[in-house]
Design a protein around this motif. Sequence first.
Motif, short mmCIF file in Angstrom:
data_model
loop_
_atom_site.label_atom_id
_atom_site.label_comp_id
_atom_site.label_asym_id
_atom_site.label_seq_id
_atom_site.Cartn_x
_atom_site.Cartn_y
_atom_site.Cartn_z
N TRP A 1 41.76 25.39 44.57
CA TRP A 1 41.15 26.62 44.03
C TRP A 1 41.31 27.78 45.01
O TRP A 1 41.71 28.88 44.62
CB TRP A 1 39.67 26.35 43.74
CG TRP A 1 38.92 27.55 43.25
CD1 TRP A 1 39.13 28.23 42.08
CD2 TRP A 1 37.84 28.21 43.91
NE1 TRP A 1 38.23 29.27 41.98
CE2 TRP A 1 37.43 29.28 43.08
CE3 TRP A 1 37.18 27.98 45.12
CZ2 TRP A 1 36.39 30.13 43.43
CZ3 TRP A 1 36.14 28.83 45.47
CH2 TRP A 1 35.75 29.89 44.63
N THR A 2 41.03 27.52 46.28
CA THR A 2 41.16 28.57 47.30
C THR A 2 42.61 29.04 47.43
O THR A 2 42.88 30.24 47.54
CB THR A 2 40.66 28.05 48.66
OG1 THR A 2 39.33 27.57 48.53
CG2 THR A 2 40.71 29.14 49.71
N LEU B 1 42.32 38.74 39.88
CA LEU B 1 41.52 37.79 40.65
C LEU B 1 40.32 37.21 39.90
O LEU B 1 40.12 35.99 39.92
CB LEU B 1 41.04 38.44 41.95
CG LEU B 1 41.93 38.23 43.17
CD1 LEU B 1 41.42 39.07 44.34
CD2 LEU B 1 41.96 36.76 43.56
N ALA C 1 37.26 36.76 48.39
CA ALA C 1 38.40 37.10 47.54
C ALA C 1 38.14 38.36 46.72
O ALA C 1 39.01 39.24 46.62
CB ALA C 1 38.72 35.92 46.62
N LEU D 1 39.99 33.33 39.30
CA LEU D 1 38.87 32.65 39.95
C LEU D 1 38.07 31.82 38.96
O LEU D 1 37.78 30.64 39.20
CB LEU D 1 37.97 33.70 40.62
CG LEU D 1 36.81 33.20 41.46
CD1 LEU D 1 36.52 34.18 42.60
CD2 LEU D 1 35.54 33.02 40.64
N THR E 1 47.14 34.91 44.57
CA THR E 1 47.04 35.94 43.52
C THR E 1 47.21 37.31 44.16
O THR E 1 46.28 37.85 44.79
CB THR E 1 45.69 35.85 42.80
OG1 THR E 1 45.54 34.53 42.25
CG2 THR E 1 45.61 36.86 41.67
N LEU F 1 43.55 31.43 44.71
CA LEU F 1 43.04 32.79 44.94
C LEU F 1 43.91 33.53 45.95
O LEU F 1 44.22 34.71 45.78
CB LEU F 1 41.60 32.73 45.44
CG LEU F 1 40.55 32.16 44.48
CD1 LEU F 1 39.18 32.14 45.13
CD2 LEU F 1 40.52 32.93 43.17
N ALA G 1 34.52 32.99 47.02
CA ALA G 1 34.64 33.95 45.93
C ALA G 1 34.32 35.36 46.42
O ALA G 1 35.01 36.33 46.04
CB ALA G 1 33.69 33.56 44.79
#
Length: 246
Positions: free
Chosen positions: A87-88, A100, A233, A104, A94, A91, A230
């Motif tokens: 997941w990280t 984003l 990002a 996310l 992107t 991000l 989150a």
Amino acid sequence: MNSNTTPAITEQDIADFLLATPSFFQRHAELLATVQLSHPLGQRTVSLQERQAEMLRDKIKGLEQKIIEMIRNGQENLALSDRLHRWTRGLMLTADAASLPEVLVQELRHQFMIPQAGLRLWGVDAAYADASYAQPVSSDVKSFANSLSQPYCGVNSGFEAARWLQQADEAGQAAGTVTSLALIPLTLAESGDAAKPGKSFGLLVLGSPDPTRYTAEMGTEFLQRVGEIASAALARLLAPESGRPD
């Protein structure tokens, strides 16, 4: 009354003596072969050695169960770490800041099998002001987000944030009623110090029709990590006057 009466010896006295005198059975080894104990699962008697062997087998079985549980927990933690890593990474890859929030949310749902997820941001740059994630929220939501020192997990008691959730699952089918929520504040660190989060600039909400998915008793350490990643990002979307790093 005879003052010279010898006090009765209790079972505890015998047990204490044997514990304090480990050499007793060395001096009386023949007792080990003659002592008979009742079997815990029946009426028959067994020797002391056999009873000790059974106790050792039970102890080994208990240790094996603990080892299996530790291995399972280790495997689950490794799988969770791998999903967080993917997941990280998504991000970080992107390049388009405007994409984003969607990346996310969608990747968060996909990687962690979350039925519904959504977010709102405030104080965003004018270039993103018309995006769905930048739509106005009430002052109550902002105050609530600022009041959270850790993610909220519990029953959905009519939170405004619950209305942000996507109304369809990934297959396009109608999503179930949200009964439990995780509300994760998005914050900027004060003066670049991650240990001192500043005011919130958004709220990430995760929802499930399962009332036991998010409960007040569950730990929030992992959700805090999600919120920190989150926040880092999404800070790219904030207006300069919001205090984001240039």
